[in-house]
Design a protein around this motif. Structure first.
Motif, short mmCIF file in Angstrom:
data_model
loop_
_atom_site.label_atom_id
_atom_site.label_comp_id
_atom_site.label_asym_id
_atom_site.label_seq_id
_atom_site.Cartn_x
_atom_site.Cartn_y
_atom_site.Cartn_z
N LYS A 89 66.46 65.00 141.23
CA LYS A 89 65.39 66.09 140.79
C LYS A 89 65.26 65.66 139.41
O LYS A 89 63.44 65.82 139.01
N LEU A 90 65.81 65.35 138.30
CA LEU A 90 65.32 65.03 137.14
C LEU A 90 64.50 64.03 137.12
O LEU A 90 63.49 63.96 136.35
N ALA A 91 64.99 62.95 137.77
CA ALA A 91 63.79 61.55 137.75
C ALA A 91 62.74 62.13 138.10
O ALA A 91 61.61 61.77 137.79
N THR A 92 62.43 62.62 139.22
CA THR A 92 61.13 63.22 139.87
C THR A 92 60.30 64.06 138.82
O THR A 92 59.25 63.70 138.64
N GLN A 93 61.02 65.01 138.11
CA GLN A 93 60.44 65.93 137.34
C GLN A 93 60.02 64.97 136.25
O GLN A 93 58.77 65.37 135.63
N THR A 94 60.78 64.06 135.82
CA THR A 94 60.49 63.24 134.33
C THR A 94 59.33 62.44 134.82
O THR A 94 58.27 62.37 133.94
N LYS A 95 59.20 61.75 135.91
CA LYS A 95 57.92 61.09 136.35
C LYS A 95 56.95 62.01 136.50
O LYS A 95 55.66 61.87 135.89
#
Length: 144
Positions: A89-95
């Motif tokens: 989730k964090l990686a998706t949000q960061t992208k």
């Protein structure tokens, strides 16, 4: 009694005494052996009882420790799964944030380009206005 008969009689008493002594020693040996056998049997039974109790205690202790380790492993697996999900989730949000930042940055560049373009146009317009103004003044001077 003659000497020979006396010696035989003493020899007979001596042999009887030795037989009696041997019999008593054998009886005492058998009694001690039976007592040691009984004590050994009692000690063996007590040892078996204690070792069974000790084995049960150790086994119960180990089982509870293994159970605790198994429970900890389950919790670690659950937390690892949650961590992976949260990391995804964090990686998706960061992208998404990076994409929004890039878009904002491009928009600000465009605004900067528009401001720069507007300043260039304004300068050009000022130069045209100045030139027209000079022409008008020059024509006014000639007409006078």
């Amino acid at each position: 009694m003659n000497k020979y008969a006396f010696i035989q009689q003493i020899s007979h008493y001596k042999n009887n005494y030795l037989i009696i002594m041997f019999t008593e020693i054998t009886k005492e040996y058998d009694q001690r052996r039976a007592e040691l056998k009984y004590r050994s049997s009692q000690a063996r039974q007590e040892l078996n009882k204690l070792s069974g109790s000790l084995s049960t205690h150790i086994l119960n202790s180990l089982n509870s420790q293994v159970e605790a380790l198994h429970e900890n492993q389950k919790q670690i697996e659950v937390q690892t799964k949650q961590f992976r999900q949260e990391s995804t989730k964090l990686a998706t949000q960061t992208k998404k944030w990076i994409t929004m930042y890039d878009q904002l940055n491009d928009a600000l560049k465009q605004v900067g380009d528009i401001v720069n373009w507007a300043e260039i146009i304004e300068n050009d317009m000022n130069q045209v206005a100045s030139a027209v103004s000079k022409l008008v003044e020059g024509n006014d001077l000639r007409s006078n």
